[in-house]
Design a protein around this motif. Structure first.
Motif, PDB file in Angstrom:
ATOM      1  N   THR A 116       0.848  -1.180   0.000  1.00 18.50           N
ATOM      2  CA  THR A 116       0.000   0.000   0.000  1.00 18.50           C
ATOM      3  C   THR A 116       0.890   1.238   0.000  1.00 18.50           C
ATOM      4  O   THR A 116       2.019   1.208   0.500  1.00 18.50           O
ATOM      5  CB  THR A 116      -0.937   0.052   1.224  1.00 18.50           C
ATOM      6  OG1 THR A 116      -0.152   0.087   2.418  1.00 18.50           O
ATOM      7  CG2 THR A 116      -1.878  -1.143   1.249  1.00 18.50           C
ATOM      8  N   SER A 117       0.380   2.322  -0.575  1.00 15.03           N
ATOM      9  CA  SER A 117       1.088   3.603  -0.584  1.00 15.03           C
ATOM     10  C   SER A 117       0.097   4.683  -0.987  1.00 15.03           C
ATOM     11  O   SER A 117      -1.073   4.401  -1.247  1.00 15.03           O
ATOM     12  CB  SER A 117       2.266   3.570  -1.562  1.00 15.03           C
ATOM     13  OG  SER A 117       1.800   3.517  -2.896  1.00 15.03           O
ATOM     14  N   GLN A 118       0.578   5.905  -1.092  1.00 14.56           N
ATOM     15  CA  GLN A 118      -0.262   7.008  -1.549  1.00 14.56           C
ATOM     16  C   GLN A 118      -0.130   7.235  -3.049  1.00 14.56           C
ATOM     17  O   GLN A 118      -1.007   7.803  -3.669  1.00 14.56           O
ATOM     18  CB  GLN A 118       0.082   8.297  -0.804  1.00 14.56           C
ATOM     19  CG  GLN A 118      -0.440   8.301   0.613  1.00 14.56           C
ATOM     20  CD  GLN A 118      -1.943   8.054   0.668  1.00 14.56           C
ATOM     21  OE1 GLN A 118      -2.728   8.743   0.036  1.00 14.56           O
ATOM     22  NE2 GLN A 118      -2.348   7.043   1.416  1.00 14.56           N
ATOM     23  N   LYS A 119       0.994   6.750  -3.641  1.00 19.18           N
ATOM     24  CA  LYS A 119       1.222   6.975  -5.071  1.00 19.18           C
ATOM     25  C   LYS A 119       2.002   5.805  -5.660  1.00 19.18           C
ATOM     26  O   LYS A 119       2.925   5.290  -5.048  1.00 19.18           O
ATOM     27  CB  LYS A 119       2.013   8.271  -5.271  1.00 19.18           C
ATOM     28  CG  LYS A 119       2.318   8.606  -6.707  1.00 19.18           C
ATOM     29  CD  LYS A 119       3.087   9.921  -6.781  1.00 19.18           C
ATOM     30  CE  LYS A 119       3.472  10.273  -8.187  1.00 19.18           C
ATOM     31  NZ  LYS A 119       4.282  11.522  -8.234  1.00 19.18           N
ATOM     32  N   MET A 120       1.595   5.407  -6.862  1.00 17.33           N
ATOM     33  CA  MET A 120       2.326   4.380  -7.597  1.00 17.33           C
ATOM     34  C   MET A 120       2.464   4.840  -9.039  1.00 17.33           C
ATOM     35  O   MET A 120       1.473   5.182  -9.688  1.00 17.33           O
ATOM     36  CB  MET A 120       1.601   3.034  -7.544  1.00 17.33           C
ATOM     37  CG  MET A 120       2.329   1.943  -8.332  1.00 17.33           C
ATOM     38  SD  MET A 120       1.622   0.290  -8.120  1.00 17.33           S
ATOM     39  CE  MET A 120       0.200   0.398  -9.194  1.00 17.33           C
ATOM     40  N   THR A 121       3.699   4.865  -9.529  1.00 18.70           N
ATOM     41  CA  THR A 121       3.984   5.234 -10.911  1.00 18.70           C
ATOM     42  C   THR A 121       4.389   3.971 -11.655  1.00 18.70           C
ATOM     43  O   THR A 121       5.383   3.346 -11.310  1.00 18.70           O
ATOM     44  CB  THR A 121       5.107   6.287 -10.983  1.00 18.70           C
ATOM     45  OG1 THR A 121       4.724   7.419 -10.196  1.00 18.70           O
ATOM     46  CG2 THR A 121       5.361   6.721 -12.412  1.00 18.70           C
ATOM     47  N   VAL A 122       3.598   3.595 -12.674  1.00 22.46           N
ATOM     48  CA  VAL A 122       3.826   2.358 -13.419  1.00 22.46           C
ATOM     49  C   VAL A 122       4.408   2.691 -14.786  1.00 22.46           C
ATOM     50  O   VAL A 122       3.824   3.471 -15.538  1.00 22.46           O
ATOM     51  CB  VAL A 122       2.509   1.566 -13.601  1.00 22.46           C
ATOM     52  CG1 VAL A 122       2.758   0.274 -14.374  1.00 22.46           C
ATOM     53  CG2 VAL A 122       1.870   1.273 -12.255  1.00 22.46           C
ATOM     54  N   ASP A 123       5.569   2.105 -15.104  1.00 18.92           N
ATOM     55  CA  ASP A 123       6.163   2.195 -16.437  1.00 18.92           C
ATOM     56  C   ASP A 123       5.738   0.933 -17.169  1.00 18.92           C
ATOM     57  O   ASP A 123       6.264  -0.154 -16.926  1.00 18.92           O
ATOM     58  CB  ASP A 123       7.683   2.295 -16.341  1.00 18.92           C
ATOM     59  CG  ASP A 123       8.360   2.436 -17.695  1.00 18.92           C
ATOM     60  OD1 ASP A 123       7.808   1.955 -18.713  1.00 18.92           O
ATOM     61  OD2 ASP A 123       9.461   3.016 -17.736  1.00 18.92           O
ATOM     62  N   LEU A 124       4.753   1.053 -18.050  1.00 18.57           N
ATOM     63  CA  LEU A 124       4.155  -0.123 -18.699  1.00 18.57           C
ATOM     64  C   LEU A 124       5.139  -0.840 -19.623  1.00 18.57           C
ATOM     65  O   LEU A 124       5.112  -2.064 -19.726  1.00 18.57           O
ATOM     66  CB  LEU A 124       2.905   0.277 -19.468  1.00 18.57           C
ATOM     67  CG  LEU A 124       1.745   0.768 -18.604  1.00 18.57           C
ATOM     68  CD1 LEU A 124       0.647   1.350 -19.466  1.00 18.57           C
ATOM     69  CD2 LEU A 124       1.217  -0.344 -17.720  1.00 18.57           C
ATOM     70  N   GLU A 125       5.996  -0.101 -20.295  1.00 18.93           N
ATOM     71  CA  GLU A 125       6.936  -0.728 -21.222  1.00 18.93           C
ATOM     72  C   GLU A 125       8.018  -1.511 -20.485  1.00 18.93           C
ATOM     73  O   GLU A 125       8.408  -2.586 -20.911  1.00 18.93           O
ATOM     74  CB  GLU A 125       7.543   0.319 -22.154  1.00 18.93           C
ATOM     75  CG  GLU A 125       6.509   0.892 -23.109  1.00 18.93           C
ATOM     76  CD  GLU A 125       7.063   1.965 -24.033  1.00 18.93           C
ATOM     77  OE1 GLU A 125       8.288   2.186 -24.053  1.00 18.93           O
ATOM     78  OE2 GLU A 125       6.259   2.579 -24.742  1.00 18.93           O
ATOM     79  N   ALA A 126       8.485  -0.965 -19.354  1.00 13.39           N
ATOM     80  CA  ALA A 126       9.520  -1.650 -18.570  1.00 13.39           C
ATOM     81  C   ALA A 126       8.932  -2.733 -17.663  1.00 13.39           C
ATOM     82  O   ALA A 126       9.651  -3.628 -17.215  1.00 13.39           O
ATOM     83  CB  ALA A 126      10.301  -0.643 -17.732  1.00 13.39           C
ATOM     84  N   GLY A 127       7.629  -2.626 -17.358  1.00 15.51           N
ATOM     85  CA  GLY A 127       7.002  -3.586 -16.458  1.00 15.51           C
ATOM     86  C   GLY A 127       7.396  -3.369 -15.010  1.00 15.51           C
ATOM     87  O   GLY A 127       7.496  -4.309 -14.229  1.00 15.51           O
ATOM     88  N   THR A 128       7.627  -2.092 -14.635  1.00 19.45           N
ATOM     89  CA  THR A 128       8.027  -1.775 -13.263  1.00 19.45           C
ATOM     90  C   THR A 128       7.094  -0.723 -12.685  1.00 19.45           C
ATOM     91  O   THR A 128       6.406  -0.003 -13.414  1.00 19.45           O
ATOM     92  CB  THR A 128       9.471  -1.232 -13.205  1.00 19.45           C
ATOM     93  OG1 THR A 128       9.553  -0.040 -13.983  1.00 19.45           O
ATOM     94  CG2 THR A 128      10.460  -2.263 -13.706  1.00 19.45           C
ATOM     95  N   ALA A 129       7.109  -0.628 -11.352  1.00 20.24           N
ATOM     96  CA  ALA A 129       6.319   0.384 -10.657  1.00 20.24           C
ATOM     97  C   ALA A 129       7.130   0.932  -9.500  1.00 20.24           C
ATOM     98  O   ALA A 129       7.876   0.191  -8.849  1.00 20.24           O
ATOM     99  CB  ALA A 129       5.013  -0.217 -10.144  1.00 20.24           C
ATOM    100  N   GLN A 130       6.980   2.219  -9.256  1.00 20.01           N
ATOM    101  CA  GLN A 130       7.623   2.892  -8.133  1.00 20.01           C
ATOM    102  C   GLN A 130       6.529   3.343  -7.187  1.00 20.01           C
ATOM    103  O   GLN A 130       5.633   4.077  -7.596  1.00 20.01           O
ATOM    104  CB  GLN A 130       8.432   4.095  -8.622  1.00 20.01           C
ATOM    105  CG  GLN A 130       9.113   4.882  -7.526  1.00 20.01           C
ATOM    106  CD  GLN A 130      10.298   4.169  -6.923  1.00 20.01           C
ATOM    107  OE1 GLN A 130      11.015   3.470  -7.616  1.00 20.01           O
ATOM    108  NE2 GLN A 130      10.493   4.316  -5.635  1.00 20.01           N
ATOM    109  N   MET A 131       6.594   2.895  -5.934  1.00 18.72           N
ATOM    110  CA  MET A 131       5.589   3.268  -4.936  1.00 18.72           C
ATOM    111  C   MET A 131       6.213   4.265  -3.973  1.00 18.72           C
ATOM    112  O   MET A 131       7.370   4.104  -3.578  1.00 18.72           O
ATOM    113  CB  MET A 131       5.083   2.034  -4.211  1.00 18.72           C
ATOM    114  CG  MET A 131       4.430   1.033  -5.169  1.00 18.72           C
ATOM    115  SD  MET A 131       3.658  -0.351  -4.347  1.00 18.72           S
ATOM    116  CE  MET A 131       2.123   0.409  -3.814  1.00 18.72           C
ATOM    117  N   SER A 132       5.427   5.287  -3.603  1.00 20.17           N
ATOM    118  CA  SER A 132       5.940   6.302  -2.685  1.00 20.17           C
ATOM    119  C   SER A 132       4.812   6.809  -1.799  1.00 20.17           C
ATOM    120  O   SER A 132       3.645   6.648  -2.110  1.00 20.17           O
ATOM    121  CB  SER A 132       6.575   7.455  -3.464  1.00 20.17           C
ATOM    122  OG  SER A 132       5.632   8.034  -4.338  1.00 20.17           O
TER     123      SER A 132
END
Length: 144
Positions: A116-132
């Motif tokens: 869980t977090s307040q924000k998740m940035t998903v890079d669809l091409e790389a298949g990664t997500a950054q949660m903050s």
């Protein structure tokens, strides 16, 4: 259970962000002046393996071409890709960048684990997500 300020995780594998976008909804309102289309009621967006559902989605078209520039989903959003799913209050999808930013009480489930977090940035091409934003991770070791 662990707590952290930010986390990098995998999400959805590599998505084809150039694949056609299919939108279904209960109603549609088009504004030719500002180049937008408002979909409301049981909105489902499909692109490749990704599915996004929300009560309301505003589609913004680029001025130069008749292509979708971005989509703004609000009112409680669910995004599914493969076996992974994420929920949030809002999602902003930039088709040009291939990035989805989910904000507001984000919940990501991967198998039996949850973040869980307040924000998740998903890079669809790389298949990664950054949660903050006060990330909480629950990792189930025994499959329960």
């Amino acid at each position: 259970m662990s707590l952290a300020q930010g986390a990098q995780v995998s999400f959805g594998g590599n998505q084809d962000t150039k694949a056609p976008v299919e939108v279904t909804a209960d109603s549609l309102s088009v504004n030719q002046k500002d180049g937008t289309a408002l979909y409301t009621g049981n909105v489902i967006i499909a692109q490749g393996e990704m599915r996004l559902a929300a009560p309301r989605v505003l589609v913004v078209y680029s001025e130069a071409a008749q292509k979708i520039q971005r989509m703004e989903a609000t009112g409680g959003v669910t995004m599914v890709s493969g076996t992974e799913a994420a929920e949030a209050e809002r999602a902003d999808y930039s088709l040009e960048k291939g990035v989805v930013i989910m904000t507001g009480n984000v919940l990501l489930t991967q198998g039996t684990s949850a973040l869980t977090s307040q924000k998740m940035t998903v890079d669809l091409e790389a298949g990664t997500a950054q949660m903050s934003g006060r990330v909480k991770t629950v990792l189930n070791q025994d499959g329960q």
